[in-house]
Every structure is written in C-alpha cells, then in structure tokens.
Design a protein around this motif. Structure first.
Motif, PDB file in Angstrom:
ATOM      1  N   UNK A   1     -19.010  -3.767   2.251  1.00  0.00           N
ATOM      2  CA  UNK A   1     -20.287  -3.737   1.534  1.00  0.00           C
ATOM      3  C   UNK A   1     -20.371  -2.501   0.642  1.00  0.00           C
ATOM      4  N   UNK A   2     -19.966  -1.347   1.176  1.00  0.00           N
ATOM      5  CA  UNK A   2     -20.043  -0.105   0.403  1.00  0.00           C
ATOM      6  C   UNK A   2     -19.118  -0.148  -0.806  1.00  0.00           C
ATOM      7  N   UNK A   3     -18.027  -0.912  -0.687  1.00  0.00           N
ATOM      8  CA  UNK A   3     -17.079  -1.037  -1.807  1.00  0.00           C
ATOM      9  C   UNK A   3     -17.530  -2.071  -2.833  1.00  0.00           C
ATOM     10  N   UNK A   4     -18.647  -2.755  -2.558  1.00  0.00           N
ATOM     11  CA  UNK A   4     -19.164  -3.746  -3.480  1.00  0.00           C
ATOM     12  C   UNK A   4     -18.500  -5.104  -3.375  1.00  0.00           C
ATOM     13  N   UNK A   5     -17.708  -5.324  -2.324  1.00  0.00           N
ATOM     14  CA  UNK A   5     -17.020  -6.599  -2.165  1.00  0.00           C
ATOM     15  C   UNK A   5     -17.950  -7.687  -1.634  1.00  0.00           C
ATOM     16  N   UNK A   6     -18.986  -7.297  -0.895  1.00  0.00           N
ATOM     17  CA  UNK A   6     -19.945  -8.232  -0.341  1.00  0.00           C
ATOM     18  C   UNK A   6     -21.326  -7.588  -0.360  1.00  0.00           C
ATOM     19  N   UNK A   7     -22.364  -8.424  -0.371  1.00  0.00           N
ATOM     20  CA  UNK A   7     -23.713  -7.900  -0.214  1.00  0.00           C
ATOM     21  C   UNK A   7     -23.896  -7.492   1.247  1.00  0.00           C
ATOM     22  N   UNK A   8     -24.947  -6.740   1.526  1.00  0.00           N
ATOM     23  CA  UNK A   8     -25.228  -6.328   2.901  1.00  0.00           C
ATOM     24  C   UNK A   8     -25.411  -7.544   3.800  1.00  0.00           C
ATOM     25  N   UNK A   9     -26.138  -8.533   3.322  1.00  0.00           N
ATOM     26  CA  UNK A   9     -26.390  -9.734   4.128  1.00  0.00           C
ATOM     27  C   UNK A   9     -25.090 -10.485   4.399  1.00  0.00           C
ATOM     28  N   UNK A  10     -24.226 -10.606   3.386  1.00  0.00           N
ATOM     29  CA  UNK A  10     -22.954 -11.310   3.568  1.00  0.00           C
ATOM     30  C   UNK A  10     -22.038 -10.558   4.535  1.00  0.00           C
ATOM     31  N   UNK A  11     -21.978  -9.235   4.377  1.00  0.00           N
ATOM     32  CA  UNK A  11     -21.100  -8.432   5.234  1.00  0.00           C
ATOM     33  C   UNK A  11     -21.516  -8.521   6.695  1.00  0.00           C
ATOM     34  N   UNK A  12     -22.817  -8.440   6.968  1.00  0.00           N
ATOM     35  CA  UNK A  12     -23.284  -8.471   8.354  1.00  0.00           C
ATOM     36  C   UNK A  12     -23.253  -9.879   8.934  1.00  0.00           C
ATOM     37  N   UNK A  13     -23.421 -10.887   8.100  1.00  0.00           N
ATOM     38  CA  UNK A  13     -23.286 -12.269   8.582  1.00  0.00           C
ATOM     39  C   UNK A  13     -21.854 -12.522   9.031  1.00  0.00           C
ATOM     40  N   UNK A  14     -20.899 -12.023   8.261  1.00  0.00           N
ATOM     41  CA  UNK A  14     -19.493 -12.168   8.634  1.00  0.00           C
ATOM     42  C   UNK A  14     -19.183 -11.372   9.904  1.00  0.00           C
ATOM     43  N   UNK A  15     -19.751 -10.171  10.011  1.00  0.00           N
ATOM     44  CA  UNK A  15     -19.561  -9.359  11.225  1.00  0.00           C
ATOM     45  C   UNK A  15     -20.107 -10.088  12.449  1.00  0.00           C
ATOM     46  N   UNK A  16     -21.293 -10.688  12.319  1.00  0.00           N
ATOM     47  CA  UNK A  16     -21.904 -11.416  13.434  1.00  0.00           C
ATOM     48  C   UNK A  16     -21.040 -12.602  13.854  1.00  0.00           C
ATOM     49  N   UNK A  17     -20.470 -13.300  12.878  1.00  0.00           N
ATOM     50  CA  UNK A  17     -19.591 -14.441  13.179  1.00  0.00           C
ATOM     51  C   UNK A  17     -18.363 -13.977  13.957  1.00  0.00           C
ATOM     52  N   UNK A  18     -17.776 -12.874  13.522  1.00  0.00           N
ATOM     53  CA  UNK A  18     -16.592 -12.355  14.212  1.00  0.00           C
ATOM     54  C   UNK A  18     -16.951 -11.803  15.599  1.00  0.00           C
ATOM     55  N   UNK A  19     -18.120 -11.190  15.737  1.00  0.00           N
ATOM     56  CA  UNK A  19     -18.567 -10.733  17.054  1.00  0.00           C
ATOM     57  C   UNK A  19     -18.700 -11.923  18.013  1.00  0.00           C
ATOM     58  N   UNK A  20     -19.269 -13.006  17.516  1.00  0.00           N
ATOM     59  CA  UNK A  20     -19.412 -14.210  18.345  1.00  0.00           C
ATOM     60  C   UNK A  20     -18.053 -14.705  18.817  1.00  0.00           C
ATOM     61  N   UNK A  21     -17.069 -14.668  17.930  1.00  0.00           N
ATOM     62  CA  UNK A  21     -15.728 -15.127  18.291  1.00  0.00           C
ATOM     63  C   UNK A  21     -15.110 -14.239  19.367  1.00  0.00           C
ATOM     64  N   UNK A  22     -15.305 -12.921  19.244  1.00  0.00           N
ATOM     65  CA  UNK A  22     -14.798 -11.990  20.270  1.00  0.00           C
ATOM     66  C   UNK A  22     -15.467 -12.262  21.612  1.00  0.00           C
ATOM     67  N   UNK A  23     -16.774 -12.478  21.594  1.00  0.00           N
ATOM     68  CA  UNK A  23     -17.514 -12.749  22.821  1.00  0.00           C
ATOM     69  C   UNK A  23     -17.027 -14.023  23.487  1.00  0.00           C
ATOM     70  N   UNK A  24     -16.826 -15.064  22.700  1.00  0.00           N
ATOM     71  CA  UNK A  24     -16.338 -16.334  23.256  1.00  0.00           C
ATOM     72  C   UNK A  24     -14.937 -16.179  23.829  1.00  0.00           C
ATOM     73  N   UNK A  25     -14.099 -15.393  23.154  1.00  0.00           N
ATOM     74  CA  UNK A  25     -12.727 -15.193  23.617  1.00  0.00           C
ATOM     75  C   UNK A  25     -12.695 -14.463  24.960  1.00  0.00           C
ATOM     76  N   UNK A  26     -13.510 -13.423  25.100  1.00  0.00           N
ATOM     77  CA  UNK A  26     -13.527 -12.652  26.345  1.00  0.00           C
ATOM     78  C   UNK A  26     -14.278 -13.394  27.441  1.00  0.00           C
ATOM     79  N   UNK A  27     -15.348 -14.092  27.042  1.00  0.00           N
ATOM     80  CA  UNK A  27     -16.173 -14.826  28.002  1.00  0.00           C
ATOM     81  C   UNK A  27     -17.627 -14.436  27.845  1.00  0.00           C
ATOM     82  N   UNK A  28     -18.460 -15.375  27.415  1.00  0.00           N
ATOM     83  CA  UNK A  28     -19.855 -15.059  27.101  1.00  0.00           C
ATOM     84  C   UNK A  28     -20.628 -14.591  28.333  1.00  0.00           C
ATOM     85  N   UNK A  29     -20.426 -15.252  29.460  1.00  0.00           N
ATOM     86  CA  UNK A  29     -21.144 -14.849  30.675  1.00  0.00           C
ATOM     87  C   UNK A  29     -20.686 -13.464  31.114  1.00  0.00           C
TER      88      UNK A  29
END
Length: 430
Positions: free
Chosen positions: A388-416
C-alpha cells in the motif's frame, strides 16, 4: 561424597551464593538467541564479570520461512531461549518451554525489582500462566529535536511532518511496517482488535484499519526515506539528518575504518550529536493503550534444559541483574523492564530510558499476535502494508488481501485450535 551431593542439592535451590560450586563446572549454559553476534558478545562479557559459569550462545537467524517453527525445534536443544514475544504461541503449542512458578517470580521480584505494570499485563503470560520473563520492552516514541513540539493526534502529527520538509521518518523497513501500522491502530481505536474471538475471522479489513492505513500512507509520502528501522531513525535524528519522527533509542553502529586502498591522513571528524526530546506517540483512544511490537524479547526456560537452576539464575540476571545495564546500552534489543530495588532508573539514564520507564506504568496494552503461526500472520500484514505504501494497492485492497491470507493460515493450522490460542492471548485460561 555425601557432603558433595548435599552441596549440589543446595546449588539447585537457585540462589546466586549457593550456585558458586556449579559455576566451576566446565559444562556451558546453552543459550539460543534471536539477535546478532554483537548482542551475544555483550551478554558474554557482562555475565563473566559477575559469574563464573560459562555460556555458550547460539545466534538464531530468523530470515526465511517459518522462523518460529525452526526456532522452537532448536530451543529444545538449549537451556535458555531469548525469543521474540510473538514466538510464544508456537513455543507453547510444542511444549518447548517450562512454566515459571509463582515462587520463582517472587524471588526475581525481591532480588531484581517489580516488573513495570505494562510488562506484567502483557509480556510472557499466555493462558493465565507465565512462560517467559521480559528482558526488554522498547516502545515506539515520537522523537524530535524541538523540545516544544506537540502532536496530540495522528492528523496533527501529519501536519507536523509536513512542516519538516520530509526530514522525518517512521519505521517502515521490511519487518517493521506492520508494527508501525498496528502502533497507530492501537492508539486510535480499541474495538474489533485483529480477530473475532469466536469465529477467528480477521478484523483487519474493517473501516477503522483501512482509515489508519490510509493515514499512514499519506504521512509516509512525506518522508524523505521510508525503509528505516526505529534505531536508524534515532541515529539519523541524533546526527541531524532528520529532525523528527517515530522510533526508539539505539546505540550507534561503528563506522568502517579507512581501507588500505584509500588511506587518509585526516583525523576522523566527530559527528555533532543533537539532543533528542522524547514524547508519547499521538493517542486518540479514550483509554490510554500501549503497543509492544512482536520483536519484544522474552527469556524462556527450555523443556530441554539440563541445568535448571543455573538457567533460572541467568534469566533473573538478564531481567535486571548486576552489570546488565551495559548490555542494554550496547544493544537495541534489551531495555529496563523492572523498577529496581535501588530505583536507579529515576536517577540516571537517557531521556528515552526515563520516558520509557514512565510510559510502561500504563496498565492497558493491545495484545499482539501471540499464537501459533504468528510470524506468518505478521509477514503477510507487513508485506501488504508495504504494498500500500508503495502505491501498488489501495489501503482497502491491501488489507482485504491480508485478511484473505490470514483466513487461509487459520484454516491451515486449525480454526478451533487458533480460536483457543487467541483466547489465551487475550488472557483467558486453557
């Protein structure tokens, strides 16, 4: 022979005086350190001035994939681990550390002083038990050459930076951008912190976080240089290259000597040192709340420890023992975490040290990502913030992508499993 065994048993009680016989052995205490060779060297020297027990310090390189997982495996071959606080969830999940008893913590408090309130409330505790002793608690501060400058809000800080013609900086180097971002978030709002505790759905793509990142990006656009660490910012202000910013105190790095190919007869020029005034970062929350970054160091007793009492003695010393102040002065990693019995902190120390001791009186600390996979979550967020700071994505786009990747990490390790771990981080037992 019987008397010798008795002395050995006394040694296991852990007091410095009784530990003398064990200190004469040739079996080194094995220390695993996330840091660098210079930190290991300063620890070795300071310890040797007051203790005979030899140390064998292995420096761990966190670069690469899954550093917390690799560190935890190596930790089992050590007696003591000096680890970033963010690794604690992984360490607990793999049973790599031994819990500190209430009796031992009371002994530390009696000998080395009471931990400062923010340290007690946020560092080393996981699920209601203590698994690590804080040996540093450096916080980001607003730094300025002008002792009269004021910035109550982040908007005022932006205007202040604008008036400095770019001669300011914030820690936005790789590995630091996420921490700077969360520092702003922790001082701006208190609701919806990082995850929904029930579903483990990320909250970082919500409007509060997006607004904070937009504000950070706007201010970062004013900085002359963005890829700096807190210590580099401190040194740049001390040398007059910058006149303000966000950072913390760090020792100067020795300059390289002249090479043989380019000798010089000119004497080295002494750099002018500017006095740095230290202020709280802007605070917009109703309740004063601090942020301690993921690299904040803890000392843990390894499950593979073979010299328990010598290890306990070393950990206590590292948190506030004799001559440990020299280690703090030579390292960016360590800092005061206790009010010493002699109350030395109020009598001496730099402006930053005095400010830090006072700031750590605050009770409320925003929880960090202390759960299995924490380093992976941080790496994702750090990368997206920098995009986002480099201007490659807007703040909303950058954090939406981060949230998607966080969800994937959580599912991989185990949500419960991660939900339980996050509740432990928030102070719930289990």
């Amino acid at each position: 022979m019987i008397a010798g065994c008795g002395d050995s048993g006394s040694d296991d009680a852990g007091s410095g005086r009784d530990a003398a016989p064990a200190a004469r052995t040739d079996v080194p205490l094995r220390i695993l350190l996330v840091g660098d060779a210079s930190v290991a060297e300063s620890i070795q020297l300071a310890w040797s001035m007051t203790h005979e027990h030899p140390l064998e310090i292995e420096v761990f390189d966190p670069a690469g994939e899954s550093p917390a997982v690799r560190f935890t495996r190596q930790m089992l071959l050590s007696d003591v681990a000096i680890t970033p606080h963010s690794y604690l969830g992984e360490i607990h999940a793999e049973d790599a550390a031994v819990r500190f008893s209430a009796e031992l913590l009371k002994e530390y408090q009696k000998e080395y002083g009471k931990p400062l309130p923010a340290v007690i409330n946020s560092l080393g505790d996981y699920g209601g038990s203590t698994w690590g002793v804080a040996v540093g608690a450096k916080m980001l501060a607003r730094l300025a050459i002008d002792s009269q400058s004021q910035c109550e809000t982040w908007s005022e800080y932006h205007d202040w930076v604008k008036g400095l013609d770019g001669k300011a900086a914030e820690p936005l180097a790789p590995g630091w951008a996420a921490s700077s971002f969360l520092n702003r978030c922790a001082s701006t709002f208190t609701r919806r912190w990082l995850f929904n505790r029930t579903t483990m759905k990320p909250e970082i793509d919500s409007e509060d976080y997006v607004a904070a990142l937009e504000q950070l990006a706007a201010t970062a656009g004013l900085y002359a240089s963005s890829a700096m660490t807190p210590g580099q910012i401190w040194q740049a202000i001390a040398g007059g290259e910058l006149v303000g910013g966000i950072g913390y105190e760090a020792p100067a790095v020795a300059s390289e000597p002249a090479t043989e190919e380019a000798p010089t007869d000119e004497p080295p020029q002494e750099r002018e040192e500017f006095d740095i005034s230290v202020f709280d970062c802007p605070q917009e929350t109703e309740t004063d709340q601090l942020w301690l970054g993921p690299q904040t160091p803890l000392a843990c007793l390894s499950s593979g420890c073979r010299q328990t009492n010598a290890s306990k003695q070393f950990i206590g010393w590292l948190s506030g023992g004799q001559r440990i102040s020299t280690v703090r002065q030579q390292s960016e990693l360590f800092s005061q975490t206790r009010t010493s019995p002699e109350n030395e902190s109020m009598q001496s120390g730099s402006a930053y040290v005095r400010w830090l001791v006072e700031r750590l009186q605050t009770l409320q600390v925003a929880p960090g990502l202390v759960l299995p996979g924490a380093d992976r979550y941080y790496q994702v967020l750090d990368r997206q913030v920098r995009r986002c700071l480099a201007g490659e994505q807007s703040a909303a786009e950058a954090l939406a992508e981060a949230a998607t990747q966080w969800d994937a990490i959580t599912d991989e390790i185990g949500r419960i499993q991660q939900s339980v771990a996050w509740k432990r981080t928030l102070g719930f037992g289990g």
